[in-house]
Scaffold this active site. Structure first.
Site, PDB file in Angstrom:
ATOM      1  N   GLU A   1      50.504  56.507  49.758  1.00 26.11           N
ATOM      2  CA  GLU A   1      49.193  56.082  49.278  1.00 26.11           C
ATOM      3  C   GLU A   1      48.806  54.716  49.827  1.00 26.11           C
ATOM      4  OE1 GLU A   1      46.898  57.641  47.305  1.00 26.11           O
ATOM      5  OE2 GLU A   1      48.082  59.487  47.283  1.00 26.11           O
TER       6      GLU A   1
ATOM      7  N   TYR B   1      46.965  52.021  41.822  1.00 25.80           N
ATOM      8  CA  TYR B   1      48.372  52.368  42.061  1.00 25.80           C
ATOM      9  C   TYR B   1      48.805  51.941  43.454  1.00 25.80           C
ATOM     10  CZ  TYR B   1      52.302  55.374  43.412  1.00 25.80           C
ATOM     11  OH  TYR B   1      53.486  55.844  43.897  1.00 25.80           O
TER      12      TYR B   1
ATOM     13  N   LYS C   1      51.512  49.133  44.613  1.00 25.02           N
ATOM     14  CA  LYS C   1      52.617  49.477  45.496  1.00 25.02           C
ATOM     15  C   LYS C   1      52.609  48.622  46.764  1.00 25.02           C
ATOM     16  CE  LYS C   1      55.179  52.871  43.777  1.00 25.02           C
ATOM     17  NZ  LYS C   1      56.651  52.760  43.651  1.00 25.02           N
TER      18      LYS C   1
ATOM     19  N   THR D   1      55.125  54.163  49.060  1.00 31.69           N
ATOM     20  CA  THR D   1      54.379  55.416  48.981  1.00 31.69           C
ATOM     21  C   THR D   1      53.404  55.568  50.131  1.00 31.69           C
ATOM     22  OG1 THR D   1      52.705  56.616  47.667  1.00 31.69           O
ATOM     23  CG2 THR D   1      52.767  54.240  47.443  1.00 31.69           C
TER      24      THR D   1
END
Length: 349
Positions: free
Chosen positions: A126, A148, A152, A124
């Protein structure tokens, strides 16, 4: 060819399943068994009857191994995760257990059962956080700003470790935000398109959101799932950024979406502290030049068209709902968030 998609009931899982089915794959998908089934996306794409579903809990390594033995896949696309950034602040341990360690459980099951299986890990944007490098590419340093993203990041590195340590064909797809009419209602793009449709039809009076100044690189999900497949068709495994190299703010998204129905967004949108996060990423913009060069992939649907696709899709859904039509769709059953007690709300108090 046989493929196993973890998280097949999500946006990407459903679109990827349709893409692979159209290519002649035998498709298996894992899902988390719930008291209320969540198959509406597969039904919406008219592929529910064409896939084989296997209940799997990513915390239970045995169920992961059993799913691989049952499906005997040539390729595994690992999309399952606790994928909402805001929720990861509320449930940080669960985010690490499922989104992080879940990747290891799948890779370890591949190593034990059949190391020749090709593996795709859904990474991701992010991962980059609010770093100073713009746009972000494969070599850009990571600076995760949520549980999160941290989970990841673990998944990203464990994928590289199994690739280099065990020779598994394992790829990380660093996908920037990608949206569609199948996006979950908790995500800001779909939250906006759904609210715009309801307001335009007199079914709602306001829309509450968090920050409006954050900027994201938004693409179209059906295009992005093709890149996942392309990564596993290469001669050697590698990691790729998938993006549009454009960035737009939430405010820009609001302005475009409300303009489609002829309304001024300022009359209907209110900022609500319950949607603010302890940390937020201000700016994301991806450089997809490596994917273009090596995979032959590039986006076709750009920001304005994406907003139009999503807004008109929700408008059509609610118009059909008003006429009494019933079909596989999440929005009418999505509960109000007014009764949800969140950490952000407690901090505000």
């Amino acid at each position: 060819m046989r493929a196993l998609i973890t998280g097949i009931t999500g946006q990407d899982g459903a679109y990827l399943a349709k893409f692979l089915l159209d290519k002649g794959y035998k498709v298996f998908g894992t899902y988390r068994r719930l008291s209320t089934p969540n198959f509406w996306r597969l039904q919406s794409l008219d592929i529910f009857e064409r896939v084989d579903l296997i209940p799997v809990d990513l915390i239970d390594a045995a169920s992961v191994t059993e799913a691989i033995k049952t499906s005997q896949p040539d390729e595994i696309y690992h999309l399952a995760a606790q994928s909402f950034v805001g929720t990861s602040f509320e449930q940080p341990v669960g985010a690490g257990e499922i989104t992080g360690l879940g990747v290891t459980r799948v890779l370890e099951a591949i190593r034990e059962t059949n190391p020749k299986i090709k593996f795709y890990q859904a990474s991701t944007s992010e991962l980059y956080g609010s770093g100073n490098t713009r746009p972000q590419a494969e070599s850009t340093p990571f600076l995760p700003a949520s549980p999160y993203a941290a989970a990841k990041l673990y998944g990203y590195w464990i994928t590289k470790i199994y690739r280099e340590g065990y020779g598994i064909f394992a790829c990380n797809g660093i996908l920037f935000n990608h949206e569609s009419p199948l996006r979950g209602l908790e995500f800001v793009t779909r939250k906006i398109s759904n609210a715009v449709a309801k307001i335009a039809l007199g079914l709602a009076e306001e829309l509450r959101l968090g920050r409006l100044d954050v900027k994201r690189d938004w693409g179209y999900a059906p295009e992005y799932v093709k890149s996942m497949w392309l990564m596993l068709q290469q001669d050697a495994p590698d990691d790729y950024v998938i993006a549009t190299n454009e960035t737009h703010s939430v405010e820009e998204y609001l302005e475009k979406a409300f303009s489609i129905v002829g309304l001024d967004w300022r009359r209907y949108v209110k900022v609500d502290n319950r949607f603010l996060r302890p940390l937020d990423v201000d700016f994301l913009q991806g450089d997809y030049s490596k994917a273009k060069r090596k995979l032959g992939w590039e986006p076709k649907i750009r920001f304005g068209e994406l907003v139009e696709i999503m807004t008109k899709a929700d408008l059509s859904r609610w118009e059909r709902w008003q006429r009494g039509e019933r079909f596989a769709w999440d929005a009418p059953n999505y509960p109000s968030e007014d009764r949800i007690i969140s950490r952000a709300l407690e901090l505000d108090r």
